[in-house]
Design a protein around this motif. Structure first.
Motif, PDB file in Angstrom:
ATOM      1  N   VAL A   8       7.544 -25.553   5.681  1.00 57.55           N
ATOM      2  CA  VAL A   8       7.361 -24.427   4.765  1.00 57.55           C
ATOM      3  C   VAL A   8       8.493 -24.460   3.748  1.00 57.55           C
ATOM      4  N   VAL A   9       8.115 -24.574   2.458  1.00 60.41           N
ATOM      5  CA  VAL A   9       9.107 -24.715   1.392  1.00 60.41           C
ATOM      6  C   VAL A   9       8.946 -23.567   0.407  1.00 60.41           C
ATOM      7  N   ASP A  10       9.938 -22.683   0.366  1.00 56.90           N
ATOM      8  CA  ASP A  10       9.905 -21.545  -0.549  1.00 56.90           C
ATOM      9  C   ASP A  10      11.337 -21.065  -0.736  1.00 56.90           C
ATOM     10  N   ASP A  11      11.681 -20.652  -1.950  1.00 58.33           N
ATOM     11  CA  ASP A  11      13.040 -20.176  -2.189  1.00 58.33           C
ATOM     12  C   ASP A  11      13.254 -18.753  -1.688  1.00 58.33           C
ATOM     13  N   SER A  12      12.189 -18.061  -1.320  1.00 56.87           N
ATOM     14  CA  SER A  12      12.311 -16.705  -0.785  1.00 56.87           C
ATOM     15  C   SER A  12      12.419 -16.755   0.736  1.00 56.87           C
ATOM     16  N   ASN A  13      13.539 -16.261   1.251  1.00 60.64           N
ATOM     17  CA  ASN A  13      13.723 -16.218   2.696  1.00 60.64           C
ATOM     18  C   ASN A  13      12.648 -15.362   3.356  1.00 60.64           C
ATOM     19  N   ALA A  14      12.286 -14.242   2.735  1.00 64.95           N
ATOM     20  CA  ALA A  14      11.275 -13.354   3.313  1.00 64.95           C
ATOM     21  C   ALA A  14       9.937 -14.079   3.454  1.00 64.95           C
ATOM     22  N   VAL A  15       9.563 -14.867   2.462  1.00 65.91           N
ATOM     23  CA  VAL A  15       8.305 -15.627   2.533  1.00 65.91           C
ATOM     24  C   VAL A  15       8.400 -16.685   3.621  1.00 65.91           C
ATOM     25  N   ARG A  16       9.520 -17.416   3.673  1.00 65.15           N
ATOM     26  CA  ARG A  16       9.677 -18.443   4.713  1.00 65.15           C
ATOM     27  C   ARG A  16       9.558 -17.833   6.099  1.00 65.15           C
ATOM     28  N   VAL A  17      10.198 -16.691   6.304  1.00 69.01           N
ATOM     29  CA  VAL A  17      10.159 -16.035   7.614  1.00 69.01           C
ATOM     30  C   VAL A  17       8.733 -15.596   7.956  1.00 69.01           C
ATOM     31  N   ARG A  18       8.047 -14.974   7.014  1.00 68.34           N
ATOM     32  CA  ARG A  18       6.693 -14.470   7.265  1.00 68.34           C
ATOM     33  C   ARG A  18       5.709 -15.611   7.553  1.00 68.34           C
ATOM     34  N   ILE A  19       5.740 -16.645   6.739  1.00 66.17           N
ATOM     35  CA  ILE A  19       4.834 -17.774   6.943  1.00 66.17           C
ATOM     36  C   ILE A  19       5.160 -18.476   8.262  1.00 66.17           C
ATOM     37  N   SER A  20       6.438 -18.600   8.559  1.00 62.61           N
ATOM     38  CA  SER A  20       6.856 -19.209   9.833  1.00 62.61           C
ATOM     39  C   SER A  20       6.329 -18.422  11.024  1.00 62.61           C
ATOM     40  N   GLN A  21       6.412 -17.091  10.955  1.00 64.33           N
ATOM     41  CA  GLN A  21       5.909 -16.254  12.049  1.00 64.33           C
ATOM     42  C   GLN A  21       4.414 -16.477  12.262  1.00 64.33           C
ATOM     43  N   ILE A  22       3.671 -16.527  11.167  1.00 61.73           N
ATOM     44  CA  ILE A  22       2.225 -16.739  11.257  1.00 61.73           C
ATOM     45  C   ILE A  22       1.930 -18.089  11.910  1.00 61.73           C
ATOM     46  N   LEU A  23       2.615 -19.121  11.465  1.00 60.58           N
ATOM     47  CA  LEU A  23       2.375 -20.463  12.004  1.00 60.58           C
ATOM     48  C   LEU A  23       2.811 -20.581  13.459  1.00 60.58           C
ATOM     49  N   ARG A  24       3.950 -20.005  13.788  1.00 54.79           N
ATOM     50  CA  ARG A  24       4.417 -20.068  15.187  1.00 54.79           C
ATOM     51  C   ARG A  24       3.469 -19.322  16.117  1.00 54.79           C
ATOM     52  N   SER A  25       2.853 -18.249  15.621  1.00 56.64           N
ATOM     53  CA  SER A  25       1.897 -17.507  16.460  1.00 56.64           C
ATOM     54  C   SER A  25       0.697 -18.382  16.828  1.00 56.64           C
ATOM     55  N   ALA A  26       0.451 -19.404  16.004  1.00 54.94           N
ATOM     56  CA  ALA A  26      -0.634 -20.356  16.283  1.00 54.94           C
ATOM     57  C   ALA A  26      -0.084 -21.630  16.933  1.00 54.94           C
ATOM     58  N   ARG A  27       1.148 -21.577  17.366  1.00 54.18           N
ATOM     59  CA  ARG A  27       1.816 -22.646  18.104  1.00 54.18           C
ATOM     60  C   ARG A  27       2.118 -23.907  17.300  1.00 54.18           C
ATOM     61  N   TYR A  28       2.325 -23.745  15.999  1.00 54.49           N
ATOM     62  CA  TYR A  28       2.816 -24.859  15.198  1.00 54.49           C
ATOM     63  C   TYR A  28       4.331 -24.883  15.281  1.00 54.49           C
ATOM     64  N   GLU A  29       4.898 -26.058  15.229  1.00 55.95           N
ATOM     65  CA  GLU A  29       6.345 -26.198  15.099  1.00 55.95           C
ATOM     66  C   GLU A  29       6.651 -26.073  13.611  1.00 55.95           C
ATOM     67  N   VAL A  30       7.585 -25.198  13.252  1.00 56.68           N
ATOM     68  CA  VAL A  30       7.827 -24.905  11.845  1.00 56.68           C
ATOM     69  C   VAL A  30       9.214 -25.370  11.427  1.00 56.68           C
ATOM     70  N   LEU A  31       9.230 -26.092  10.314  1.00 59.43           N
ATOM     71  CA  LEU A  31      10.466 -26.483   9.645  1.00 59.43           C
ATOM     72  C   LEU A  31      10.493 -25.723   8.333  1.00 59.43           C
ATOM     73  N   THR A  32      11.687 -25.350   7.852  1.00 61.92           N
ATOM     74  CA  THR A  32      11.750 -24.627   6.585  1.00 61.92           C
ATOM     75  C   THR A  32      12.764 -25.261   5.650  1.00 61.92           C
ATOM     76  N   ALA A  33      12.473 -25.115   4.358  1.00 62.58           N
ATOM     77  CA  ALA A  33      13.377 -25.581   3.304  1.00 62.58           C
ATOM     78  C   ALA A  33      13.333 -24.569   2.170  1.00 62.58           C
ATOM     79  N   CYS A  34      14.459 -24.415   1.471  1.00 63.11           N
ATOM     80  CA  CYS A  34      14.541 -23.430   0.391  1.00 63.11           C
ATOM     81  C   CYS A  34      14.316 -24.032  -0.993  1.00 63.11           C
TER      82      CYS A  34
END
Length: 125
Positions: A8-34
């Motif tokens: 997940v690549v986004d300069d907004s921390n809030a967006v990265r956190v929200r998208i990560s939560q959605i993906l983790r709820s579906a059991r994806y391993e999430v990596l993030t970059a700003c």
């Protein structure tokens, strides 16, 4: 379900956190970059199966990432890209279809998971 890596690549921390939560709820391993530079480092290091990419970011933006992905396509396995952005553009929509998919913010969790699942399925086929 899956433990596939999604970047997940986004300069907004809030967006990265929200998208990560959605993906983790579906059991994806999430990596993030700003930004795109950090995304390309993680792409080489972690080999994610999918990239969710914002367009407007500092340093290397989403278009810069696409340029780098184009150079990689000849020699490496490049994951599909889901453009998730507030930018409403027909050209960006076409680019999204070339690389994977295009979605506008805000996005509903069910819609995001559906597109992510479709893109990963296509990539693994």
């Amino acid at each position: 379900m899956s433990t596939l890596k999604v970047l997940v690549v986004d300069d907004s921390n809030a967006v990265r956190v929200r998208i990560s939560q959605i993906l983790r709820s579906a059991r994806y391993e999430v990596l993030t970059a700003c930004d795109g530079a950090e995304a390309m480092e993680l792409l080489h290091k972690e080999n994610p199966r999918l990239m969710i990419l914002d367009v407007k970011m500092p340093n290397v933006d989403g278009y810069g990432v696409c340029e780098q992905l184009n150079r990689l396509r000849a020699s490496a396995d490049v994951p599909p890209v889901v453009f998730l952005t507030s930018v409403n553009s027909k050209a960006l929509e076409l680019l999204g279809h070339e690389y994977g998919a295009y979605m506008q913010k805000p996005v509903e969790p069910e819609q995001l998971l559906s597109v992510v699942g479709e893109q990963i399925e296509k990539a693994c086929a």
